[in-house]
Design an enzyme around this catalytic site. Structure first.
Site, PDB file in Angstrom:
ATOM      1  N   SER A 134     -27.471 -17.305  37.593  1.00 56.31           N
ATOM      2  CA  SER A 134     -27.907 -17.031  38.966  1.00 56.31           C
ATOM      3  C   SER A 134     -27.868 -18.350  39.713  1.00 56.31           C
ATOM      4  CB  SER A 134     -29.350 -16.507  38.945  1.00 56.31           C
ATOM      5  OG  SER A 134     -29.914 -16.551  40.235  1.00 56.31           O
ATOM      6  N   TYR A 148     -38.276 -16.646  35.536  1.00 51.62           N
ATOM      7  CA  TYR A 148     -36.890 -16.215  35.779  1.00 51.62           C
ATOM      8  C   TYR A 148     -35.996 -17.426  36.073  1.00 51.62           C
ATOM      9  CZ  TYR A 148     -32.842 -13.913  37.821  1.00 51.62           C
ATOM     10  OH  TYR A 148     -31.547 -13.503  38.102  1.00 51.62           O
TER      11      TYR A 148
HETATM   12  N1  LIG Z   1     -29.059  -8.779  41.718  1.00 54.24           N
HETATM   13  C1  LIG Z   1     -29.181 -10.064  41.988  1.00 54.24           C
HETATM   14  O1  LIG Z   1     -29.517 -10.449  43.117  1.00 54.24           O
HETATM   15  C2  LIG Z   1     -28.857 -11.095  40.937  1.00 54.24           C
HETATM   16  C3  LIG Z   1     -28.628 -12.403  41.378  1.00 54.24           C
HETATM   17  C4  LIG Z   1     -28.333 -13.369  40.420  1.00 54.24           C
HETATM   18  C5  LIG Z   1     -28.239 -13.032  39.102  1.00 54.24           C
HETATM   19  N2  LIG Z   1     -28.462 -11.746  38.709  1.00 54.24           N
HETATM   20  C6  LIG Z   1     -28.369 -11.432  37.272  1.00 54.24           C
HETATM   21  O2  LIG Z   1     -27.389 -10.432  37.092  1.00 54.24           O
HETATM   22  C7  LIG Z   1     -27.647  -9.741  35.865  1.00 54.24           C
HETATM   23  C8  LIG Z   1     -27.516  -8.245  36.110  1.00 54.24           C
HETATM   24  O3  LIG Z   1     -28.542  -7.838  36.988  1.00 54.24           O
HETATM   25  P1  LIG Z   1     -28.302  -6.784  38.166  1.00 54.24           P
HETATM   26  O4  LIG Z   1     -28.548  -7.462  39.431  1.00 54.24           O
HETATM   27  O5  LIG Z   1     -27.032  -6.068  37.970  1.00 54.24           O
HETATM   28  O6  LIG Z   1     -29.595  -5.839  37.913  1.00 54.24           O
HETATM   29  P2  LIG Z   1     -29.739  -4.347  37.372  1.00 54.24           P
HETATM   30  O7  LIG Z   1     -28.985  -3.424  38.263  1.00 54.24           O
HETATM   31  O8  LIG Z   1     -31.203  -4.154  37.223  1.00 54.24           O
HETATM   32  O9  LIG Z   1     -29.042  -4.393  35.937  1.00 54.24           O
HETATM   33  C9  LIG Z   1     -29.661  -4.973  34.814  1.00 54.24           C
HETATM   34  C10 LIG Z   1     -28.961  -4.511  33.564  1.00 54.24           C
HETATM   35  O10 LIG Z   1     -29.601  -5.119  32.422  1.00 54.24           O
HETATM   36  C11 LIG Z   1     -29.881  -4.108  31.474  1.00 54.24           C
HETATM   37  N3  LIG Z   1     -31.075  -4.416  30.699  1.00 54.24           N
HETATM   38  C12 LIG Z   1     -32.318  -4.702  31.168  1.00 54.24           C
HETATM   39  N4  LIG Z   1     -33.180  -4.880  30.159  1.00 54.24           N
HETATM   40  C13 LIG Z   1     -32.462  -4.683  29.006  1.00 54.24           C
HETATM   41  C14 LIG Z   1     -32.788  -4.708  27.639  1.00 54.24           C
HETATM   42  N5  LIG Z   1     -34.037  -4.970  27.232  1.00 54.24           N
HETATM   43  N6  LIG Z   1     -31.818  -4.468  26.729  1.00 54.24           N
HETATM   44  C15 LIG Z   1     -30.560  -4.189  27.137  1.00 54.24           C
HETATM   45  N7  LIG Z   1     -30.175  -4.153  28.433  1.00 54.24           N
HETATM   46  C16 LIG Z   1     -31.130  -4.397  29.358  1.00 54.24           C
HETATM   47  C17 LIG Z   1     -30.106  -2.842  32.313  1.00 54.24           C
HETATM   48  O11 LIG Z   1     -29.845  -1.676  31.533  1.00 54.24           O
HETATM   49  P3  LIG Z   1     -30.960  -0.673  30.962  1.00 54.24           P
HETATM   50  O12 LIG Z   1     -32.116  -0.669  31.904  1.00 54.24           O
HETATM   51  O13 LIG Z   1     -30.211   0.628  30.892  1.00 54.24           O
HETATM   52  O14 LIG Z   1     -31.277  -1.223  29.606  1.00 54.24           O
HETATM   53  C18 LIG Z   1     -29.031  -3.004  33.370  1.00 54.24           C
HETATM   54  O15 LIG Z   1     -27.796  -2.536  32.891  1.00 54.24           O
HETATM   55  C19 LIG Z   1     -29.039 -10.189  35.404  1.00 54.24           C
HETATM   56  O16 LIG Z   1     -28.894 -11.122  34.358  1.00 54.24           O
HETATM   57  C20 LIG Z   1     -29.623 -10.852  36.643  1.00 54.24           C
HETATM   58  O17 LIG Z   1     -30.551 -11.841  36.322  1.00 54.24           O
HETATM   59  C21 LIG Z   1     -28.767 -10.761  39.599  1.00 54.24           C
END
Ligand SMILES: NC(=O)c1ccc[n+]([C@@H]2O[C@H](COP(=O)([O-])OP(=O)(O)OC[C@H]3O[C@@H](n4cnc5c(N)ncnc54)[C@H](OP(=O)(O)O)[C@@H]3O)[C@@H](O)[C@H]2O)c1
Length: 253
Positions: A134, A148
Site C-alpha cells: 500500500s 496496518y
Molecule cells: N482498497 C484499498 O484502498 C487498498 C489500498 C492499498 C492496499 N490495499 C491492499 O489490497 C489488498 C486487497 O484488498 P482490497 O482492497 O481488494 O480489499 P477487499 O475487497 O476487502 O479484499 C480482501 C481480500 O482478502 C481476503 N482475505 C481477508 N482475510 C483473509 C483471510 N484470513 N484468509 C484468506 N483471505 C482473506 C478476502 O477474502 P475472504 O473474505 O473471502 O477471505 C478478500 O478476497 C489488501 O492487502 C489491502 O491491504 C487496499
C-alpha cells in the site's frame, strides 16, 4: 493458452479478484484463494482459463503452508499475495485479537508464501511474485491505523530486499510490491473506514499492477498523484509525514 499457473490470495473480492481476471486474460490457469468459496466459484465461472479453488483462512499459518503444499506439483510461475485487511482506530482501544490476525495475514502468511514459492521459482529460474502492499507502506507511520501501516511497511521492505537479492544472484525471478492509494473495494467496510481521498477502481489498480509486474518494476505505484506523494514521502521530515498521515486517518472515521 499458457501451461502456467498463477496463485492469487484474496481473489474473492476487490484488487485480488481483478488481478485474477487480468492474469486469466493473459492465459494463466488460476489458483484462487480466500475464505468465501461462493465468491471464488462465481469468479471461476467468469474467466476462460482453468481455475482451482482453495478455501483457506490464511491468518491461520498452517493453512498458508497447506496452500503451498497443495499446489507444489503444478507449474506455478506467478504468486500474488493480495489477501489483507486494515483496521481503523486508536491503538489504545483497537481489538488485540483482530490486530494479531492482521499481522498473521498481512505479514506472516505473505512471508511464508513468498519464501516457499520463491524457492520453487529460483529452482526453475522463472517466476514473478506480486506482494500487495500500500502507499501506507511507503510512509513512516500511520496514526489511527498504526498496525496496518506497520504491516505494509514490512511488505515493502521485505519485497524490495528480496528483489535485490534475486538481481544479485542473476536470477530471472522477480518480486514486486504494489503500493496503491485508495481503491474502491470492500476494504473500507472491513476496516471500519471511509476514504479521505479520491479512489481508483480495482480494475485500474490490477491492470497497472500486472503490467508493471511483468515489466519487472519493483515498487509499483498506480496514479500520477500517488507517485508525487511517494516522492514527497522520501524528502519530507518523518515527523511531518506522521502528523499528516494521522490527520488523514482521523478524517476516515
Ligand atoms: N482498497 C484499498 O484502498 C487498498 C489500498 C492499498 C492496499 N490495499 C491492499 O489490497 C489488498 C486487497 O484488498 P482490497 O482492497 O481488494 O480489499 P477487499 O475487497 O476487502 O479484499 C480482501 C481480500 O482478502 C481476503 N482475505 C481477508 N482475510 C483473509 C483471510 N484470513 N484468509 C484468506 N483471505 C482473506 C478476502 O477474502 P475472504 O473474505 O473471502 O477471505 C478478500 O478476497 C489488501 O492487502 C489491502 O491491504 C487496499
Amino acid at each position: 493458452m499458457k501451461n502456467e499457473v498463477a496463485v492469487i490470495t484474496g481473489a474473492s473480492s476487490g484488487i485480488g479478484r481483478e488481478i485474477a481476471k487480468n492474469l486469466s486474460k493473459r492465459g494463466y490457469n488460476l489458483v484462487l484463494v480466500a475464505r468465501r468459496e461462493d465468491r471464488l466459484e462465481e469468479l471461476a465461472k467468469e474467466v476462460d482459463t482453468h481455475c482451482q479453488i482453495i478455501t483457506a483462512d490464511l491468518a491461520n499459518l498452517s493453512e498458508a503452508h497447506g496452500l503451498h503444499e497443495t499446489v507444489q506439483d503444478q507449474n506455478v510461475t506467478v504468486l500474488v499475495n493480495c489477501a489483507g485487511f486494515g483496521l481503523l482506530g486508536d491503538f489504545a482501544t483497537t481489538e488485540l485479537d483482530r490486530e494479531i490476525d492482521m499481522i498473521n495475514l498481512n505479514i506472516s502468511a505473505l512471508h511464508i508464501l513468498t519464501k516457499l514459492f520463491l524457492q520453487d521459482f529460483i529452482e526453475k529460474d522463472k517466476g514473478h511474485i506480486l506482494n500487495v502492499a500500500s502507499i501506507a507502506g511507503l510512509l513512516p507511520a500511520g496514526p489511527y491505523m498504526a498496525t496496518y501501516y506497520a504491516t505494509k511497511a514490512y511488505v515493502v521492505s521485505l519485497t524490495q530486499a528480496i528483489n535485490q537479492e534475486l538481481k544479485n544472484r542473476d536470477s530471472q525471478v522477480r518480486a514486486s510490491a504494489l503500493c496503491p492509494g485508495p481503491v474502491d473495494t470492500e476494504f473500507n467496510e472491513v476496516a471500519g473506514a471511509s476514504f479521505a481521498l479520491a479512489s481508483i477502481t480495482a480494475e485500474e489498480c490490477a491492470r497497472y499492477g500486472v503490467r508493471n509486474l511483468f515489466n519487472n518494476k519493483v515498487l509499483i505505484i498506480p496514479g500520477a498523484n500517488l507517485k508525487v506523494a511517494a516522492v514527497i514521502a522520501k524528502i519530507a521530515p518523518r515527523s511531518l509525514l506522521v502528523k499528516i498521515a494521522g490527520h488523514q486517518q482521523k478524517r476516515k472515521h
